[in-house]
Design a protein around this motif. Sequence first.
Motif, PDB file in Angstrom:
ATOM      1  N   GLY A   1       0.328   4.239  -7.541  1.00  0.00           N
ATOM      2  CA  GLY A   1       0.526   5.022  -8.648  1.00  0.00           C
ATOM      3  C   GLY A   1       0.885   6.495  -8.387  1.00  0.00           C
ATOM      4  O   GLY A   1       1.277   6.966  -8.886  1.00  0.00           O
ATOM      5  N   THR A   2       0.275   6.734  -7.254  1.00  0.00           N
ATOM      6  CA  THR A   2       0.945   8.612  -6.234  1.00  0.00           C
ATOM      7  C   THR A   2       2.210   8.465  -6.080  1.00  0.00           C
ATOM      8  O   THR A   2       2.049   9.480  -6.869  1.00  0.00           O
ATOM      9  CB  THR A   2      -0.176   8.532  -4.681  1.00  0.00           C
ATOM     10  OG1 THR A   2      -2.044   7.811  -5.047  1.00  0.00           O
ATOM     11  CG2 THR A   2      -0.095   9.742  -4.506  1.00  0.00           C
ATOM     12  N   ILE A   3       2.868   8.086  -6.182  1.00  0.00           N
ATOM     13  CA  ILE A   3       4.656   7.926  -5.689  1.00  0.00           C
ATOM     14  C   ILE A   3       5.495   8.535  -7.225  1.00  0.00           C
ATOM     15  O   ILE A   3       5.664   9.022  -6.799  1.00  0.00           O
ATOM     16  CB  ILE A   3       4.803   7.126  -4.842  1.00  0.00           C
ATOM     17  CG1 ILE A   3       4.837   6.611  -3.710  1.00  0.00           C
ATOM     18  CG2 ILE A   3       6.691   6.929  -4.423  1.00  0.00           C
ATOM     19  CD1 ILE A   3       4.791   5.707  -2.825  1.00  0.00           C
ATOM     20  N   LYS A   4       5.155   7.827  -7.925  1.00  0.00           N
ATOM     21  CA  LYS A   4       5.265   7.596  -9.219  1.00  0.00           C
ATOM     22  C   LYS A   4       5.011   8.510  -9.943  1.00  0.00           C
ATOM     23  O   LYS A   4       5.416   9.572 -10.718  1.00  0.00           O
ATOM     24  CB  LYS A   4       5.069   6.132 -10.482  1.00  0.00           C
ATOM     25  CG  LYS A   4       5.621   5.382  -9.863  1.00  0.00           C
ATOM     26  CD  LYS A   4       4.514   3.886 -10.973  1.00  0.00           C
ATOM     27  CE  LYS A   4       5.382   2.987 -10.313  1.00  0.00           C
ATOM     28  NZ  LYS A   4       4.891   1.764 -11.325  1.00  0.00           N
ATOM     29  N   ASN A   5       3.353   9.530  -9.806  1.00  0.00           N
ATOM     30  CA  ASN A   5       3.173  10.958 -10.111  1.00  0.00           C
ATOM     31  C   ASN A   5       3.603  12.171  -9.599  1.00  0.00           C
ATOM     32  O   ASN A   5       3.869  12.888  -9.566  1.00  0.00           O
ATOM     33  CB  ASN A   5       1.517  10.931  -9.855  1.00  0.00           C
ATOM     34  CG  ASN A   5       0.606   9.944 -10.862  1.00  0.00           C
ATOM     35  OD1 ASN A   5       2.010   9.291 -12.233  1.00  0.00           O
ATOM     36  ND2 ASN A   5       0.174  10.085 -10.600  1.00  0.00           N
TER      37      ASN A   5
ATOM     38  N   ASP B   1       1.134  -1.005   0.370  1.00  0.00           N
ATOM     39  CA  ASP B   1       0.299   0.368   0.109  1.00  0.00           C
ATOM     40  C   ASP B   1       1.046   1.620  -0.115  1.00  0.00           C
ATOM     41  O   ASP B   1       1.890   1.337   0.461  1.00  0.00           O
ATOM     42  CB  ASP B   1      -1.229  -0.206   1.590  1.00  0.00           C
ATOM     43  CG  ASP B   1      -1.620  -0.728   1.045  1.00  0.00           C
ATOM     44  OD1 ASP B   1      -2.654  -1.692   0.173  1.00  0.00           O
ATOM     45  OD2 ASP B   1      -2.380  -1.277   1.593  1.00  0.00           O
ATOM     46  N   GLU B   2       0.284   2.552  -0.584  1.00  0.00           N
ATOM     47  CA  GLU B   2       0.259   3.405  -0.715  1.00  0.00           C
ATOM     48  C   GLU B   2       0.070   4.656   0.637  1.00  0.00           C
ATOM     49  O   GLU B   2      -1.167   4.677   0.187  1.00  0.00           O
ATOM     50  CB  GLU B   2       0.820   4.553  -1.731  1.00  0.00           C
ATOM     51  CG  GLU B   2       2.377   3.879  -3.424  1.00  0.00           C
ATOM     52  CD  GLU B   2       1.674   4.383  -4.234  1.00  0.00           C
ATOM     53  OE1 GLU B   2       1.296   5.063  -4.401  1.00  0.00           O
ATOM     54  OE2 GLU B   2       2.270   3.823  -5.276  1.00  0.00           O
ATOM     55  N   VAL B   3       1.092   5.049   1.757  1.00  0.00           N
ATOM     56  CA  VAL B   3       0.438   5.720   2.463  1.00  0.00           C
ATOM     57  C   VAL B   3       1.211   7.115   2.689  1.00  0.00           C
ATOM     58  O   VAL B   3       2.310   7.419   2.455  1.00  0.00           O
ATOM     59  CB  VAL B   3       0.324   4.739   3.846  1.00  0.00           C
ATOM     60  CG1 VAL B   3      -0.174   3.397   3.478  1.00  0.00           C
ATOM     61  CG2 VAL B   3       1.665   4.617   4.402  1.00  0.00           C
ATOM     62  N   LEU B   4       0.464   8.045   3.199  1.00  0.00           N
ATOM     63  CA  LEU B   4       0.480   9.218   4.040  1.00  0.00           C
ATOM     64  C   LEU B   4       0.601   8.738   5.414  1.00  0.00           C
ATOM     65  O   LEU B   4       0.090   8.423   5.776  1.00  0.00           O
ATOM     66  CB  LEU B   4      -0.119  10.028   3.293  1.00  0.00           C
ATOM     67  CG  LEU B   4       0.027  11.992   3.333  1.00  0.00           C
ATOM     68  CD1 LEU B   4       1.119  11.965   2.976  1.00  0.00           C
ATOM     69  CD2 LEU B   4      -0.962  12.775   3.529  1.00  0.00           C
ATOM     70  N   THR B   5       1.971   9.799   6.127  1.00  0.00           N
ATOM     71  CA  THR B   5       1.589   9.516   7.156  1.00  0.00           C
ATOM     72  C   THR B   5       1.651  11.472   8.189  1.00  0.00           C
ATOM     73  O   THR B   5       1.279  11.889   7.327  1.00  0.00           O
ATOM     74  CB  THR B   5       3.132   9.785   7.897  1.00  0.00           C
ATOM     75  OG1 THR B   5       4.206  10.467   7.474  1.00  0.00           O
ATOM     76  CG2 THR B   5       4.184   7.486   7.529  1.00  0.00           C
ATOM     77  N   ASN B   6       1.364  10.881   9.802  1.00  0.00           N
ATOM     78  CA  ASN B   6       1.071  12.217   9.537  1.00  0.00           C
ATOM     79  C   ASN B   6       2.316  14.102  10.091  1.00  0.00           C
ATOM     80  O   ASN B   6       1.637  14.431   9.562  1.00  0.00           O
ATOM     81  CB  ASN B   6       0.696  12.009  11.452  1.00  0.00           C
ATOM     82  CG  ASN B   6      -0.307  11.750  11.743  1.00  0.00           C
ATOM     83  OD1 ASN B   6      -1.297  12.074  10.645  1.00  0.00           O
ATOM     84  ND2 ASN B   6      -0.685  10.576  13.079  1.00  0.00           N
TER      85      ASN B   6
ATOM     86  N   GLY C   1       3.898  13.557   7.203  1.00  0.00           N
ATOM     87  CA  GLY C   1       4.358  13.975   5.518  1.00  0.00           C
ATOM     88  C   GLY C   1       4.972  13.150   4.760  1.00  0.00           C
ATOM     89  O   GLY C   1       5.102  13.993   4.249  1.00  0.00           O
ATOM     90  N   LEU C   2       5.220  12.092   5.029  1.00  0.00           N
ATOM     91  CA  LEU C   2       6.100  10.972   4.765  1.00  0.00           C
ATOM     92  C   LEU C   2       5.143  10.692   4.019  1.00  0.00           C
ATOM     93  O   LEU C   2       4.265   9.711   4.687  1.00  0.00           O
ATOM     94  CB  LEU C   2       6.930  10.560   5.196  1.00  0.00           C
ATOM     95  CG  LEU C   2       7.648  10.928   6.345  1.00  0.00           C
ATOM     96  CD1 LEU C   2       8.204  10.072   6.964  1.00  0.00           C
ATOM     97  CD2 LEU C   2       8.917  11.569   5.705  1.00  0.00           C
ATOM     98  N   VAL C   3       5.306  10.367   2.333  1.00  0.00           N
ATOM     99  CA  VAL C   3       4.719   9.233   1.383  1.00  0.00           C
ATOM    100  C   VAL C   3       5.617   8.136   1.009  1.00  0.00           C
ATOM    101  O   VAL C   3       6.334   8.653   0.463  1.00  0.00           O
ATOM    102  CB  VAL C   3       3.884  10.003   0.626  1.00  0.00           C
ATOM    103  CG1 VAL C   3       3.946   9.234  -0.578  1.00  0.00           C
ATOM    104  CG2 VAL C   3       3.315  11.434   0.423  1.00  0.00           C
ATOM    105  N   GLY C   4       5.238   6.879   1.794  1.00  0.00           N
ATOM    106  CA  GLY C   4       6.090   5.190   1.605  1.00  0.00           C
ATOM    107  C   GLY C   4       5.058   4.139   0.713  1.00  0.00           C
ATOM    108  O   GLY C   4       3.826   4.256   1.098  1.00  0.00           O
ATOM    109  N   LEU C   5       6.769   3.587   0.655  1.00  0.00           N
ATOM    110  CA  LEU C   5       5.354   2.430   0.250  1.00  0.00           C
ATOM    111  C   LEU C   5       5.429   1.245   1.309  1.00  0.00           C
ATOM    112  O   LEU C   5       6.239   1.646   1.956  1.00  0.00           O
ATOM    113  CB  LEU C   5       5.821   1.651  -1.312  1.00  0.00           C
ATOM    114  CG  LEU C   5       5.322   0.411  -0.979  1.00  0.00           C
ATOM    115  CD1 LEU C   5       3.893   0.851  -2.006  1.00  0.00           C
ATOM    116  CD2 LEU C   5       6.741  -0.175  -2.503  1.00  0.00           C
ATOM    117  N   VAL C   6       4.258   0.719   1.908  1.00  0.00           N
ATOM    118  CA  VAL C   6       4.230   0.045   3.162  1.00  0.00           C
ATOM    119  C   VAL C   6       5.079  -1.864   2.941  1.00  0.00           C
ATOM    120  O   VAL C   6       4.964  -2.032   1.572  1.00  0.00           O
ATOM    121  CB  VAL C   6       3.328  -0.617   3.719  1.00  0.00           C
ATOM    122  CG1 VAL C   6       3.393  -1.610   4.488  1.00  0.00           C
ATOM    123  CG2 VAL C   6       2.846   0.768   3.680  1.00  0.00           C
TER     124      VAL C   6
END
Length: 110
Positions: free
Chosen positions: A105-109, A60-65, A67-72
């Motif tokens: 696909g959010t991280i690639k965009n 899953d692609e997630v957003l943390t509190n 502000g980090l965006v990453g892949l689990v």
Amino acid sequence: MNYFISDAFAASDSPFQRNYYSLIIMLVTFSIIIYFMILRPQQKRINEHKQLMESISKGDEVLTNGGLVGLVTKITKLGYVTLALNETTEVIIKRDFISTILPKGTIKNL
């Protein structure tokens, strides 16, 4: 004549009787307002966050509190999640600090 006491109460011989039913009705009304305006929406948000925590899976692609965006990449049984921020950087965070699951696909965009 005293200016702090009205003439109607000063002229009567019977003492002023308080109506406690109006106080009880007012307290019940405020309790209901507080429940529906504050407590119930907060409980709803907590339940939605618990469902989000349970639905997190590897990939899953997630957003943390923070502000980090990453892949689990890894989920531990102790409640920690390993996020891959890019090909070389991985971060271990507590599962509770994930705010949303992003679409694929959010991280690639970005």
